[in-house]
Design an enzyme around this catalytic site. Structure first.
Site, PDB file in Angstrom:
ATOM      1  N   ASP A   1       0.840  -1.288  -0.012  1.00  0.00           N
ATOM      2  CA  ASP A   1      -0.104  -0.045  -0.025  1.00  0.00           C
ATOM      3  C   ASP A   1       0.813   1.296   0.114  1.00  0.00           C
ATOM      4  OD1 ASP A   1      -2.267  -1.295   0.158  1.00  0.00           O
ATOM      5  OD2 ASP A   1      -2.422  -1.542   2.108  1.00  0.00           O
TER       6      ASP A   1
ATOM      7  N   ASP B   1      -6.768  -1.429  -4.419  1.00  0.00           N
ATOM      8  CA  ASP B   1      -8.078  -1.364  -3.480  1.00  0.00           C
ATOM      9  C   ASP B   1      -8.782  -0.260  -4.125  1.00  0.00           C
ATOM     10  OD1 ASP B   1      -6.826  -2.889  -1.643  1.00  0.00           O
ATOM     11  OD2 ASP B   1      -5.623  -1.450  -0.841  1.00  0.00           O
TER      12      ASP B   1
END
Length: 165
Positions: free
Chosen positions: A127, A141
């Site tokens: 991330d 995501d």
């Protein structure tokens, strides 16, 4: 657009959208992994780009359940492909352009994160996007989130058959 047009569009939309998102996701994650974990790569206002490895699911939930999350991702991706190939003719939930884009985005996001989970050199999901107070996320995501919103809109605005009496 007619129903036949929608049927013809499903594969071109899927075959353009899914690989494009998966490629963008993997390129951005590869770029981020070139920096040490925790390093800030970019900062402007509320947007920060920071390398972070997430061992769990969204928002860091369920750390340590990588195998379960891997199985869930495989099942979800397989179900989407099964829907597109076999089930669509029987259950026409997502017949419009918005629905096809949505299902393509969800599939691409699931596959993008699956690639991370299957990568032995990565400890979880990479991330890197932080906006304000929101937890870190990535292209996959974002793709899943936007895809689910589009699928919800496709279902909400789906034409309803009226029973003839």
């Amino acid at each position: 657009m007619s129903k036949a047009d929608h049927q013809r569009l499903r594969w071109p939309i899927f075959l353009i959208t899914a690989p494009l998102i998966i490629t963008a996701d993997q390129i951005t994650k590869s770029w981020i992994r070139a920096y040490p974990e925790g390093s800030t790569i970019f900062k402007s206002g509320i947007l920060r780009i920071v390398h972070f490895e997430n061992p769990g699911a969204a928002f860091g939930l369920f750390p340590g359940l990588s195998t379960l999350l891997l199985v869930f991702g495989l099942v979800a991706s397989s179900f989407i492909l099964a829907y597109l190939i076999y089930l669509y003719k029987r259950v026409k939930l997502f017949t419009g352009f918005i629905g096809w884009i949505g299902i393509s985005l969800v599939f691409a996001g699931a596959v993008g994160n699956l690639i991370d989970r299957l990568n032995p050199n990565v400890d979880g999901i990479t991330d890197f996007i932080y906006i304000g107070w929101w937890p870190a996320f990535n292209v996959s995501d974002s793709s899943i989130t936007v895809g689910v919103i589009l699928l919800a809109c496709a279902l909400l605005f789906m034409p309803v058959k009226q029973d003839a009496k």
